[in-house]
Design an enzyme around this catalytic site. Sequence first.
Site, PDB file in Angstrom:
ATOM      1  N   CYS A   1      14.228 -55.729 -40.787  1.00  0.00           N
ATOM      2  CA  CYS A   1      15.186 -55.903 -41.875  1.00  0.00           C
ATOM      3  C   CYS A   1      15.012 -54.821 -42.930  1.00  0.00           C
ATOM      4  O   CYS A   1      13.928 -54.300 -43.142  1.00  0.00           O
ATOM      5  CB  CYS A   1      15.069 -57.262 -42.576  1.00  0.00           C
ATOM      6  SG  CYS A   1      15.025 -58.645 -41.458  1.00  0.00           S
TER       7      CYS A   1
ATOM      8  N   TRP B   1      17.336 -58.124 -38.906  1.00  0.00           N
ATOM      9  CA  TRP B   1      16.972 -58.190 -37.484  1.00  0.00           C
ATOM     10  C   TRP B   1      16.301 -59.548 -37.331  1.00  0.00           C
ATOM     11  O   TRP B   1      15.214 -59.770 -37.845  1.00  0.00           O
ATOM     12  CB  TRP B   1      16.008 -57.064 -37.123  1.00  0.00           C
ATOM     13  CG  TRP B   1      15.708 -56.996 -35.657  1.00  0.00           C
ATOM     14  CD1 TRP B   1      16.434 -56.353 -34.702  1.00  0.00           C
ATOM     15  CD2 TRP B   1      14.584 -57.581 -34.976  1.00  0.00           C
ATOM     16  NE1 TRP B   1      15.844 -56.502 -33.474  1.00  0.00           N
ATOM     17  CE2 TRP B   1      14.706 -57.257 -33.597  1.00  0.00           C
ATOM     18  CE3 TRP B   1      13.488 -58.344 -35.379  1.00  0.00           C
ATOM     19  CZ2 TRP B   1      13.788 -57.651 -32.633  1.00  0.00           C
ATOM     20  CZ3 TRP B   1      12.568 -58.751 -34.417  1.00  0.00           C
ATOM     21  CH2 TRP B   1      12.724 -58.405 -33.067  1.00  0.00           C
TER      22      TRP B   1
ATOM     23  N   ASN C   1      12.141 -59.106 -46.188  1.00  0.00           N
ATOM     24  CA  ASN C   1      11.762 -58.424 -44.946  1.00  0.00           C
ATOM     25  C   ASN C   1      10.327 -58.851 -44.622  1.00  0.00           C
ATOM     26  O   ASN C   1       9.467 -58.796 -45.498  1.00  0.00           O
ATOM     27  CB  ASN C   1      11.845 -56.905 -45.175  1.00  0.00           C
ATOM     28  CG  ASN C   1      11.094 -56.097 -44.118  1.00  0.00           C
ATOM     29  OD1 ASN C   1      10.491 -55.078 -44.420  1.00  0.00           O
ATOM     30  ND2 ASN C   1      11.132 -56.548 -42.892  1.00  0.00           N
ATOM     31  N   GLY C   2      10.095 -59.294 -43.384  1.00  0.00           N
ATOM     32  CA  GLY C   2       8.748 -59.723 -42.996  1.00  0.00           C
ATOM     33  C   GLY C   2       8.798 -61.101 -42.361  1.00  0.00           C
ATOM     34  O   GLY C   2       9.876 -61.596 -42.022  1.00  0.00           O
TER      35      GLY C   2
ATOM     36  N   GLU D   1       9.158 -44.601 -18.455  1.00  0.00           N
ATOM     37  CA  GLU D   1      10.051 -44.203 -19.546  1.00  0.00           C
ATOM     38  C   GLU D   1      11.510 -44.232 -19.072  1.00  0.00           C
ATOM     39  O   GLU D   1      12.402 -44.670 -19.806  1.00  0.00           O
ATOM     40  CB  GLU D   1       9.644 -42.814 -20.060  1.00  0.00           C
ATOM     41  CG  GLU D   1      10.498 -42.240 -21.169  1.00  0.00           C
ATOM     42  CD  GLU D   1      10.604 -43.111 -22.426  1.00  0.00           C
ATOM     43  OE1 GLU D   1       9.863 -44.096 -22.552  1.00  0.00           O
ATOM     44  OE2 GLU D   1      11.465 -42.795 -23.268  1.00  0.00           O
TER      45      GLU D   1
ATOM     46  N   HIS E   1       3.283 -54.460  -2.163  1.00  0.00           N
ATOM     47  CA  HIS E   1       2.392 -55.585  -2.461  1.00  0.00           C
ATOM     48  C   HIS E   1       3.141 -56.732  -3.130  1.00  0.00           C
ATOM     49  O   HIS E   1       2.525 -57.614  -3.718  1.00  0.00           O
ATOM     50  CB  HIS E   1       1.216 -55.111  -3.320  1.00  0.00           C
ATOM     51  CG  HIS E   1       0.346 -54.132  -2.591  1.00  0.00           C
ATOM     52  ND1 HIS E   1      -0.505 -54.498  -1.580  1.00  0.00           N
ATOM     53  CD2 HIS E   1       0.258 -52.787  -2.687  1.00  0.00           C
ATOM     54  CE1 HIS E   1      -1.106 -53.429  -1.095  1.00  0.00           C
ATOM     55  NE2 HIS E   1      -0.655 -52.367  -1.749  1.00  0.00           N
TER      56      HIS E   1
END
Length: 600
Positions: free
Chosen positions: A2, A74, A98-99, A476, A499
């Site tokens: 956020c 977010w 935020n947090g 990646e 496997h």
Amino acid sequence: MCGIVGAISKDKNILPILITGLKNLEYRGYDSAGVAYFENNKICITKVTGKVDNLVQKISDDDSSKIGIAHTRWATHGKATTVNAHPHKVGHITIVHNGIIENFEEIKEKLSQCGYSFKTSTDSEIAAALLNYYYEEYNNIEKAIESFMKEAKGSYAISLLIDNDQNNLYCLKKESPLIIATGNNFNIIASDIRAILKYTNKYYILDDFEYAKVNNSEIIIKNSKGLVLNKELKEYTHENKENSKGHYKHYMLKEIMEQSKTIADTAIPYIDDGIASLLTMPDLTKYNAIDIVGCGTAYHAGLVAKYLFQEITNTKCNVYLASEYRYQNNFLSKDTLTIFISQSGETADTIAALKLVKSNNLPSLGIINVENSSMTFLVDQCLYTKAGSEIAVASTKAYTAQVTMLSLLALSHAYRNKTLKEKEVLEVLKEFKNISNLITPLLDKKNIYQSIAKEIYNEDDIFYIGRGLDYVLSMEGALKLKEISYIHSEAYAAGELKHGTISLVKKNTPVLCSATNDKLNPKTVSNLKEVLARGAKVYLITDDSYNDPAFNIINIPKANIFIKPLLIVIPYQLIAYYTADLKGTDIDKPKNLAKSVTVE
Ligand code: F6R
């Protein structure tokens, strides 16, 4: 995660500051947004789901205010709905946060017993309620903030408004970044100074357990005991280039295409004057081992370095996901250098791992892209990658800049510990100087990547395989594809498929592979035959001269092991990009993600 902004001005409308700030903070999250400001002595709150642009549409040109707070979210606790969007108002207190308040359940329980009820599923509403609870108890916001700091566990950067007080903004901080910037008759609170550079470059950094009272002419910063602090006023002097997409459809494509330059920019200080410049790299010979810590793509860059350090320089190297490193026994030793890799320099898990190393007085080195970011102040030494600002959430040019820096670090180590001869080192430096000529033709193979994209974009599952360094690159490649196209893609060591995972390979399952190691290629090709025998479609990135018609081949030039990863990744990035483009996803801001992951 956020992003938060708060602004107060003596004579100007602050809504444009809040909106500009939020737009620049969208790298921290973009699933909902909101604003609260005083208009005619009343706090007006507007919240929307989706991006800041949706919020802008709800604000009319006539709206105006001299004090307000805003948020781009977010989601951590509670879905991305309008009701869960910030700001949250409880009683007299309106906050953006935020947090994560880790003990929110406990606090909720206590407040419920005192008659509070809650409308949202967020921990942030509980934070607002706790602040209101103490505000009502003391009739004093500063005492309320100090009590909040004693009780709330976890992380928070909070900016708040109080009913009936149009003259002051307040903010408080623990473990989430917060700055207070100052200008002519206005002050701004923000998650990040770069977000508001349009207005001012002078700012204070709030440290953990500090809070501030901010009006249009004064900023008073205190510690959690209420003691006034004399903080240093900082000035942000780094260049802040306006970033546009130019003629590109997406930032991601632009950033991929910039890589010949960003790799060269990162390498030049260490290659332009031969061995002498290479030896400006930190001397690693005093260490017995190297640990590397990062998240996501930065972790993948670390895996490339592990290969180079161990296989070429014969130096023990371990790579850890930051979120795991923090909670395991790392056998910390002063003979080990820990390298922290981060584009943003703000990733919460990587910062926490770095703090762990620092608290044990152990040596650290940062490979970081964003200047003046939190990690740059914490590491003993910092090597800046020169990727420039990376806007697209999916990292591309930052990755190749990280790999470049790590390759040159490993190369300097190989020279110093004599695992490579001077002549061999000079050969690599020569190739680095020629990097654009190797990369540009790969960037130009648009037709090949687009035709592969057409063949795979409707698939549900795609596998990426390789051996050794090729396996690390396939990780990646798979990450890039899944994050922007939302196609399930996984990387496997080529020899490991049989496997278990090969049971998932069926007719037409795409298998992407890179094979660029003369010794391992025959083994990898055998693995490709195994998947072909089960009906897979194989796409092979190689510098070898295969001409098996069963493989769709993407040729890359032969290059030194220090350069090779930078070449292999280009087709992977562009295949991911064109596949997502065909799917029509929001490539620069994929769902559920954020550019800077500032929560654990
Ligand atoms: C993937 C991606 C993420 C980041 C990760 C670490 O494309 O961008 O996996 O690499 O969140 O971020 P930084 O490098 O900012 O620490």
